[in-house]
Design an enzyme around this catalytic site. Structure first.
Site, PDB file in Angstrom:
ATOM      1  N   PRO A  89       0.862  -1.207  -0.138  1.00 50.54           N
ATOM      2  CG  PRO A  89      -0.600  -1.417   1.818  1.00 50.54           C
ATOM      3  CD  PRO A  89       0.564  -2.068   1.311  1.00 50.54           C
ATOM      4  CD  GLU A 116      -0.471  -6.008  10.746  1.00 51.35           C
ATOM      5  OE1 GLU A 116      -0.706  -4.785  10.575  1.00 51.35           O
ATOM      6  OE2 GLU A 116      -1.625  -6.619  10.689  1.00 51.35           O
ATOM      7  NE  ARG A 153      -4.241  -6.449 -22.239  1.00 52.77           N
ATOM      8  CZ  ARG A 153      -4.387  -5.217 -22.823  1.00 52.77           C
ATOM      9  NH1 ARG A 153      -3.663  -4.461 -22.272  1.00 52.77           N
ATOM     10  NH2 ARG A 153      -5.085  -5.332 -23.997  1.00 52.77           N
ATOM     11  CG  ASP A 168      -5.259  -1.147 -24.221  1.00 55.68           C
ATOM     12  OD1 ASP A 168      -5.081   0.053 -23.925  1.00 55.68           O
ATOM     13  OD2 ASP A 168      -4.263  -2.067 -24.184  1.00 55.68           O
TER      14      ASP A 168
HETATM   15  C1  JD8 Z   1       0.841  -6.062   0.226  1.00 52.51           C
HETATM   16  C2  JD8 Z   1       0.386  -7.281   3.481  1.00 52.51           C
HETATM   17  C3  JD8 Z   1      -1.814  -6.203   4.196  1.00 52.51           C
HETATM   18  C4  JD8 Z   1      -3.065  -4.734   5.706  1.00 52.51           C
HETATM   19  C5  JD8 Z   1      -0.706  -3.508   6.617  1.00 52.51           C
HETATM   20  C6  JD8 Z   1       0.606  -4.101   4.820  1.00 52.51           C
HETATM   21  C7  JD8 Z   1      -0.738  -3.426  -2.923  1.00 52.51           C
HETATM   22  N1  JD8 Z   1      -3.290  -1.567  -3.052  1.00 52.51           N
HETATM   23  C8  JD8 Z   1      -2.814  -2.252  -2.096  1.00 52.51           C
HETATM   24  N2  JD8 Z   1      -3.792  -2.714  -0.976  1.00 52.51           N
HETATM   25  N3  JD8 Z   1      -3.249  -3.318  -0.257  1.00 52.51           N
HETATM   26  C9  JD8 Z   1      -1.963  -3.883  -0.671  1.00 52.51           C
HETATM   27  C10 JD8 Z   1      -1.227  -4.770   0.067  1.00 52.51           C
HETATM   28  C11 JD8 Z   1      -1.370  -5.228   1.319  1.00 52.51           C
HETATM   29  C12 JD8 Z   1      -0.763  -6.139   2.005  1.00 52.51           C
HETATM   30  C13 JD8 Z   1       0.540  -6.403   1.515  1.00 52.51           C
HETATM   31  C14 JD8 Z   1      -0.035  -5.160  -0.639  1.00 52.51           C
HETATM   32  C15 JD8 Z   1       1.156  -7.378   2.241  1.00 52.51           C
HETATM   33  N4  JD8 Z   1      -0.698  -6.531   3.378  1.00 52.51           N
HETATM   34  C16 JD8 Z   1      -1.922  -4.794   4.938  1.00 52.51           C
HETATM   35  C17 JD8 Z   1      -3.180  -3.795   6.575  1.00 52.51           C
HETATM   36  C18 JD8 Z   1      -1.929  -3.687   7.526  1.00 52.51           C
HETATM   37  N5  JD8 Z   1      -0.826  -4.568   5.659  1.00 52.51           N
HETATM   38  C19 JD8 Z   1      -1.778  -3.105  -1.958  1.00 52.51           C
HETATM   39  N6  JD8 Z   1       0.056  -3.477  -3.886  1.00 52.51           N
END
Ligand code: JD8
Length: 251
Positions: A89, A116, A153, A168
């Site tokens: 994130p 986490e 793709r 596209d």
């Molecule tokens: C990787 C664990 C879970 C849950 C903190 C990090 C991308 N756009 C996106 N949204 N969420 C992710 C994503 C979430 C992930 C991991 C990507 C590894 N988590 C979260 C809340 C607490 N962890 C993502 N790209």
């Protein structure tokens, strides 16, 4: 192009990739996807990949050692430095431009976090951190699949008809025009007459208008970057005038 995906849930990656266009591209050897189970790079009897966060707090963190060992193994197999992409994130937003850029690489590693997150020392080995959007997932696997799908793709030979890649919506910077197939009338719902007319100039113009009017009403932000030809600019001017005329009439 080769993708190495490091994950604690190999089945989450393998199952979706077996189907559809990517499944065929993998079977045909156009792309190669190697799914690496992070637990195979542990050294303890119980194959532990996570531990409690230093400083306290809820949940668990992916340990650094298995990840470093996995990346070392991939690097040794490739015989050179790696492009390692971590989905998170905190990453920069993944866009069609990023997909285009990555599709030029011969090989990328996609590193999937869970819990986490990943011990921050892993950043030492990460080239790029990408996020697929502003919502919270439970882990990196679905995001890695999104990145893989969008990049793969664009690799020549993956999509059978190259025209569907060239045309596209994000290549043109506009949303797609509506599509129809037979029957021409279904439950009193008719396919627009122009599409049955055989008049290809009119059909092209109708599709441009539909794509522009959808983009104007749903994603006006895309119009700033869209590269419009003269005809499209004229249609867009008309659509905007219609809109303002309606606003004026409505008071
Ligand atoms: C990787 C664990 C879970 C849950 C903190 C990090 C991308 N756009 C996106 N949204 N969420 C992710 C994503 C979430 C992930 C991991 C990507 C590894 N988590 C979260 C809340 C607490 N962890 C993502 N790209």
């Amino acid at each position: 192009m080769t993708f190495d995906i490091v994950t604690i849930f190999p089945a989450m990656i393998e199952q979706p990739l077996a189907a559809g266009i990517l499944g065929r591209a993998i079977d045909g050897g156009v792309i190669d996807v190697k799914v690496r189970d992070l637990r195979d790079f542990t050294t303890d009897r119980h194959r532990v990949v996570d531990d409690e966060p230093y400083g306290g707090g809820p949940g668990m963190v992916l340990k650094p050692e298995p990840i470093f060992r996995a990346l070392d193994a991939i690097e040794a197999a490739r015989g050179g430095p790696l492009t390692v992409i971590m989905t998170s994130p905190q990453g920069k937003r993944f866009t069609q431009d990023a997909a285009r850029r990555l599709s030029g690489a011969a090989h990328i590693v996609l590193l999937c976090g869970r819990y986490e997150g990943i011990d921050d020392r892993v950043r030492e080995r990460v080239t790029e951190e990408l996020s697929i959007g502003d919502y919270v997932l439970t882990g990196g696997e679905l995001a890695a699949l999104v990145v893989l799908d969008a990049v793969a793709r664009l690799v020549p030979g993956v999509v059978g008809d190259e025209r569907s890649v060239a045309e596209d919506s994000f290549s043109r910077g506009l949303l797609d025009f509506p599509q129809y197939t037979r029957p021409a009338e279904f439950a009193a719902l008719r396919v627009p007459d122009v599409l049955l007319s055989g008049n290809h100039a009119e059909i092209r113009r109708w599709r441009k208008r539909e794509a522009l009017s959808r983009t104007l009403s749903r994603r006006p932000d895309l119009l700033d970057a869209a590269e419009l030809d003269d005809e499209e600019q004229e249609i867009l001017r008309e659509l905007r005038e219609d809109g303002t005329a309606r606003q004026r009439a409505d008071g």
